[in-house]
Structures are given as structure tokens and as C-alpha cells.
Design an enzyme around this catalytic site. Structure first.
Site, PDB file in Angstrom:
ATOM      1  N   VAL A   1       3.744  -0.791   4.444  1.00 46.17           N
ATOM      2  CA  VAL A   1       2.365  -1.117   4.795  1.00 46.17           C
ATOM      3  C   VAL A   1       1.760  -1.959   3.684  1.00 46.17           C
ATOM      4  O   VAL A   1       1.900  -1.639   2.492  1.00 46.17           O
ATOM      5  CB  VAL A   1       1.512   0.158   5.007  1.00 46.17           C
ATOM      6  CG1 VAL A   1       0.099  -0.205   5.447  1.00 46.17           C
ATOM      7  CG2 VAL A   1       2.165   1.075   6.043  1.00 46.17           C
TER       8      VAL A   1
ATOM      9  N   LEU B   1       0.809  -1.215   0.000  1.00 48.47           N
ATOM     10  CA  LEU B   1       0.000   0.000   0.000  1.00 48.47           C
ATOM     11  C   LEU B   1       0.841   1.264   0.000  1.00 48.47           C
ATOM     12  O   LEU B   1       0.448   2.289  -0.558  1.00 48.47           O
ATOM     13  CB  LEU B   1      -0.923   0.018   1.228  1.00 48.47           C
ATOM     14  CG  LEU B   1      -2.039  -1.025   1.279  1.00 48.47           C
ATOM     15  CD1 LEU B   1      -2.773  -0.940   2.618  1.00 48.47           C
ATOM     16  CD2 LEU B   1      -3.015  -0.830   0.120  1.00 48.47           C
ATOM     17  N   GLY B   2       1.978   1.236   0.677  1.00 45.23           N
ATOM     18  CA  GLY B   2       2.805   2.430   0.759  1.00 45.23           C
ATOM     19  C   GLY B   2       3.888   2.258   1.796  1.00 45.23           C
ATOM     20  O   GLY B   2       4.005   1.220   2.452  1.00 45.23           O
ATOM     21  N   GLU B   3       4.690   3.311   1.946  1.00 46.60           N
ATOM     22  CA  GLU B   3       5.812   3.274   2.878  1.00 46.60           C
ATOM     23  C   GLU B   3       5.738   4.468   3.804  1.00 46.60           C
ATOM     24  O   GLU B   3       5.646   5.607   3.355  1.00 46.60           O
ATOM     25  CB  GLU B   3       7.139   3.284   2.126  1.00 46.60           C
ATOM     26  CG  GLU B   3       8.354   3.106   3.026  1.00 46.60           C
ATOM     27  CD  GLU B   3       9.623   2.914   2.219  1.00 46.60           C
ATOM     28  OE1 GLU B   3      10.689   2.721   2.845  1.00 46.60           O
ATOM     29  OE2 GLU B   3       9.554   2.947   0.983  1.00 46.60           O
ATOM     30  N   GLY B   4       5.737   4.201   5.099  1.00 47.24           N
ATOM     31  CA  GLY B   4       5.718   5.264   6.088  1.00 47.24           C
ATOM     32  C   GLY B   4       7.101   5.524   6.632  1.00 47.24           C
ATOM     33  O   GLY B   4       8.105   5.033   6.113  1.00 47.24           O
TER      34      GLY B   4
ATOM     35  N   PHE C   1       8.418   4.459   9.307  1.00 46.97           N
ATOM     36  CA  PHE C   1       9.056   3.370  10.055  1.00 46.97           C
ATOM     37  C   PHE C   1       8.832   2.001   9.434  1.00 46.97           C
ATOM     38  O   PHE C   1       9.084   0.984  10.063  1.00 46.97           O
ATOM     39  CB  PHE C   1       8.542   3.361  11.502  1.00 46.97           C
ATOM     40  CG  PHE C   1       8.764   4.665  12.198  1.00 46.97           C
ATOM     41  CD1 PHE C   1      10.036   5.069  12.561  1.00 46.97           C
ATOM     42  CD2 PHE C   1       7.709   5.521  12.452  1.00 46.97           C
ATOM     43  CE1 PHE C   1      10.246   6.284  13.172  1.00 46.97           C
ATOM     44  CE2 PHE C   1       7.906   6.738  13.072  1.00 46.97           C
ATOM     45  CZ  PHE C   1       9.187   7.127  13.433  1.00 46.97           C
ATOM     46  N   GLY C   2       8.330   1.935   8.221  1.00 44.76           N
ATOM     47  CA  GLY C   2       8.175   0.627   7.606  1.00 44.76           C
ATOM     48  C   GLY C   2       7.198   0.622   6.447  1.00 44.76           C
ATOM     49  O   GLY C   2       6.630   1.651   6.072  1.00 44.76           O
TER      50      GLY C   2
ATOM     51  N   LYS D   1       1.437  -3.047   8.976  1.00 42.21           N
ATOM     52  CA  LYS D   1       2.682  -2.277   8.868  1.00 42.21           C
ATOM     53  C   LYS D   1       3.834  -3.102   9.418  1.00 42.21           C
ATOM     54  O   LYS D   1       3.825  -3.502  10.578  1.00 42.21           O
ATOM     55  CB  LYS D   1       2.573  -0.951   9.620  1.00 42.21           C
ATOM     56  CG  LYS D   1       3.843  -0.111   9.515  1.00 42.21           C
ATOM     57  CD  LYS D   1       3.614   1.335   9.883  1.00 42.21           C
ATOM     58  CE  LYS D   1       3.365   1.520  11.354  1.00 42.21           C
ATOM     59  NZ  LYS D   1       3.304   2.963  11.708  1.00 42.21           N
TER      60      LYS D   1
ATOM     61  N   ASP E   1       3.634  14.420  15.223  1.00 44.12           N
ATOM     62  CA  ASP E   1       3.940  14.171  13.818  1.00 44.12           C
ATOM     63  C   ASP E   1       2.698  14.368  12.956  1.00 44.12           C
ATOM     64  O   ASP E   1       2.370  13.545  12.111  1.00 44.12           O
ATOM     65  CB  ASP E   1       4.502  12.758  13.638  1.00 44.12           C
ATOM     66  CG  ASP E   1       5.285  12.616  12.333  1.00 44.12           C
ATOM     67  OD1 ASP E   1       5.691  13.647  11.765  1.00 44.12           O
ATOM     68  OD2 ASP E   1       5.485  11.471  11.883  1.00 44.12           O
TER      69      ASP E   1
END
Length: 460
Positions: free
Chosen positions: A100, A92-95, A97-98, A115, A213
């Protein structure tokens, strides 16, 4: 940016990523009666981590003492099966800290977001523990729900409710040409909902929680563009007792960080209010907080917008061009007044998030219809519009206030203070009307109960 000499213009760069020790002294906040034993929850996590190695989860000062983790636990095998072994088609995507992934739990069939945190040492474990504890204890319609977690060996995974519409960033910034922009009503709805999530953290949680954040990529949305805050790994407990702030290392995302926090490491709830103001400006303008592709002087959203706040005749330059003028001028003035108050340089001059919620709830409840000739509001109250979209406010008896909103910028004072004063006046009127209605309903209910009692007595 003189406050950040060591940063380049990367939007997602975290501030001071080098691991440092907190200078915050241990705090002993008041804990709700229904919260018990943090150590039990932490020990359960440790028991899954190779019997207590150097990579054990820490017991940071950030989390609520006395907390008990109520989230469901999963094995790594269960989550690998749910995400089809973390295949690219599930990504789905990248945040921060990791990665998803989208998954479906075999046990219940529920669609979830998983995640997988980067296995990069103690700091990742710290954020993992904070997020599990925070989301296990904090529950609100505008916060993402944590379903469970996995702490198998050195694997760290978090399982959330799946948010089908992705993040606010996906619908607001860097839109492809074939994607429709968010309309004005939806933008105000998202802003109001996100503010309510912050209000819960600041005013309802005990002790208060500083999100730390707040940014557009951390606002996720379910169907109907209902916003929810996510990613609580950087959250901190706010000051309690006679303390005015929490001292901590500077963490967050460049462009959203409050100036006093970036310079001193002193964190308060007003730091979140500043970050909210930046995101609200993104919603209004359609611009990124930091955009290195724009001309010099326009790359920092706050720096570019502040001079325009001083002249109402320039307010239209702050509206997202993709709206193509489909927004209420008066609503734009009021929204910019709220944003300008949130991004004040001095933290003490920023409003509390509860006041922001009151203002944005008012704006979100004014349904704007771009198809009307006057391009004005369509509201549930008794109001009339002039031929330029200005309104004459009426009270419950239908008499006008005698005050028109001049869209040509001919007010004697062109600063946001005048706009804020007008907004506050409207909010006071709305609150007074609501209180009058409530008082009338209570009075009628008391009379009804009294009449019912008399009837029963006469028939006894």
C-alpha cells in the site's frame, strides 16, 4: 491448538492458503432493486486484461449477482504518477494481498491510498474483483470508501480514501516506548464504531455479507480515531433462505478465526462475531491474538483470558497495564462481559452483532474521566457515584435504584453472566428512557400541530 495442526504461530499466516475449489452451492440471494448487471462490471474489468487471457477475472459466487461497478477506473500510468512511481518514501505498509502506497491524484489533488496487489495468479484476481464489487455496493461511515481501481494488463490496483492514522494495530500492539497508548474512552469508541461496520454488513446489506477477516490490522482510522473496516477481498455473501451457513474453504488469520469455521468450513455471521470478540479483547488487554514471545499458556489470547473470566476478582489482570489503572472498573466488567459472550465456543450462544452494537454504544457514551477522585464515569444522565467508583443509577424522577456495584468482587456469582445481566439491565433502562423521551416529544409535537390547526381554523 488442536484445531490448526498445520500452522505455526505466525500471526499473519492465512488458513489453508492452498487453492481449493469452493464446495458452496450457487446461492440466489435477494438483490436490491437499485443493483443491475454484474456481468457488465465484470466485462469492463476483463476488457482491460489483455483481451481475455487465462488471467481473466473470474465470476465468483462470492459477489452480488446483478451488481454494477460504479468505481472510477484509472490507468497504471496515472497511479504510478500519483505514488511517484511507487517509491519507498510513499510506502505505507503491506497487507495480505499487496503493498500500500500513499499518493496524490494529479487530476483532483486528492490524497489516496493505493494498494498494488501481488501478481500471483487467479486467487489475487478473485480477491480483487470481490473487493471492487463489495466496496462499490456497500457504503457506510465505518467502511473504507473505494475511489477506484486499475486493471491494466496484469496490473491490479485499488484506490481508497486515505486514512491518516493508519490501523488499530499501529496504535495498540507493539507500541514503541515513546508512543502514548490509547485511552479507555478511545478504545470503547473504536470498538463501537467497528461493531457498527459489521452490523451494516450483517443486518443492512441485502444479502448479508460475512467479512471473514476481522482483525486489528484491517481496522483503519481517520482523524479522531474514527474506525473503518478495510480489505474486503475475503468477504462472502451470507446464507439466505432456509440455509444456516455458507460452506467454503477456510481463509482468515490465525488467532481470529472462529473454531467451528476453522474445523468445518461452515461460515456464518457468528464467525465474524467471534473475530470481533478477539479484537475487542486486544483492545481491553493490549495483547496480540497470537504472541509467541509470551510465556507458554499466554501465547493465545483467548486461551489465556477464558479462565480469568470465571472470577471477577481477577478481571483487573485483563486490563492493559499501559492504561496504568486509568479505566472505570464497572466499565471494565461490562466490556469483558461483552467480549466473553462474543468468543463463546458454540456459535449459537454468541450474540448477534446488533446486540453487541447496543452494548458498546452504551459503553462508548459513558465518558470516563481519569482525573476524578472516584475514577468513575462522567455521563450525560442523572447519576451519582460512590467513593469507590460504583454508581447508584437514578430514574428520571431522581430516585435511586437501591443497587450498588460492588468493585471488591463480593457478588454472589463471580461469572461473566452476572456482569452481562447487569449490563443488560442498564441497557434496558437506557432504551426505556430513550423511548419515553421520544414518546413525549412526539406527543408534544402532535399537540403543537393540533393547536396550530385550531389557530388557523379560528382565523380562517
Amino acid at each position: 491448538m488442536g484445531c490448526f495442526p498445520c500452522f505455526d504461530s505466525k500471526e499473519e499466516e492465512t488458513l489453508n492458503p492452498v487453492k481449493e475449489s469452493d464446495v458452496q452451492k450457487p446461492i440466489q440471494p435477494m438483490v436490491p432493486d437499485n443493483i443491475s448487471r454484474l456481468t457488465a462490471g465484470r466485462d469492463r474489468l476483463r476488457s482491460r486484461s489483455n483481451g481475455g487471457s487465462k488471467r481473466d477475472l473470474p465470476g465468483p459466487k462470492d459477489v452480488m449477482p446483478g451488481a454494477n461497478i460504479a468505481a472510477q477506473t484509472f490507468t497504471f500510468r496515472e497511479l504510478a504518477a500519483a505514488t511517484k512511481n511507487f517509491r519507498p518514501e510513499s510506502f505505507l505498509g503491506e497487507g495480505g494481498f499487496g503493498h500500500v502506497y500513499k499518493g496524490r491524484l494529479e487530476s483532483t489533488g486528492q490524497v489516496v491510498a493505493v494498494k498494488q496487489l501481488d501478481r500471483n495468479g487467479l486467487q489475487g484476481n478473485r480477491e480483487f474483483l470481490v473487493e471492487v464489487l463489495m466496496l462499490s455496493l456497500l457504503h457506510h461511515p465505518n467502511l473504507v470508501s473505494l475511489i477506484g481501481y486499475c486493471a491494466d494488463g496484469d496490473q491490479r490496483l485499488l484506490v481508497y480514501e486515505f486514512m491518516p492514522l493508519g490501523s488499530l494495530e499501529d496504535h495498540l500492539l507493539d507500541l514503541p516506548p515513546d508512543k502514548d497508548p490509547l485511552d479507555w474512552n478511545t478504545r470503547m469508541k473504536i470498538a463501537a464504531g467497528a461493531a457498527k461496520g459489521l452490523e451494516y454488513l450483517h443486518d443492512k446489506a441485502n444479502p448479508p455479507v460475512i467479512y471473514r477477516d476481522f482483525k486489528s490490522s484491517n481496522i483503519l482510522m481517520e482523524e479522531g480515531f474514527h474506525p473503518k473496516l478495510s480489505d474486503f477481498g475475503l468477504a462472502k455473501l451470507g446464507p439466505v433462505g432456509d440455509k444456516s451457513h455458507v460452506s467454503t474453504r477456510v481463509m482468515g488469520t490465525y488467532g481470529y478465526c472462529a473454531p467451528e469455521y476453522a474445523m468445518t468450513g461452515q461460515l456464518t455471521v457468528k464467525s465474524d462475531v467471534y473475530s470481533f470478540g478477539v479484537v475487542f479483547l486486544e483492545l481491553i488487554t493490549g495483547r496480540k491474538a497470537i504472541d509467541s514471545t509470551r510465556p507458554h499458556g499466554e501465547q493465545n489470547l483467548v486461551t489465556w483470558a477464558r479462565p480469568l473470566f470465571n472470577d471477577r476478582r481477577k478481571f483487573s489482570k485483563l486490563a492493559d497495564p499501559r492504561l496504568q489503572g486509568r479505566y472505570p472498573m464497572r466499565g471494565l466488567y461490562q466490556a469483558l462481559a461483552v467480549a466473553s459472550m462474543c468468543i463463546q465456543e458454540q456459535a449459537a450462544t454468541r450474540p448477534l452483532i446488533g446486540d453487541v452494537v447496543t452494548a458498546l454504544s452504551y459503553l462508548a457514551n459513558q465518558a470516563y474521566d481519569p482525573n476524578t477522585a472516584s475514577h468513575g464515569y462522567r455521563s450525560s444522565g442523572d447519576r451519582s457515584r460512590d467513593d469507590r467508583g460504583g454508581r447508584i443509577l437514578k430514574n428520571e424522577e431522581g430516585t435511586g435504584s437501591g443497587r450498588r456495584w460492588d468493585l471488591d468482587g463480593s457478588e454472589k456469582e463471580d461469572s461473566p453472566k452476572e456482569t452481562a445481566r447487569m449490563l443488560n439491565r442498564d441497557l434496558d433502562r437506557e432504551r426505556a428512557v430513550a423511548e419515553a423521551k421520544m414518546w413525549g416529544e412526539n406527543l408534544r409535537e402532535k399537540r403543537r400541530q393540533s393547536a396550530q390547526g385550531s389557530f388557523d381554523g379560528n382565523n380562517g
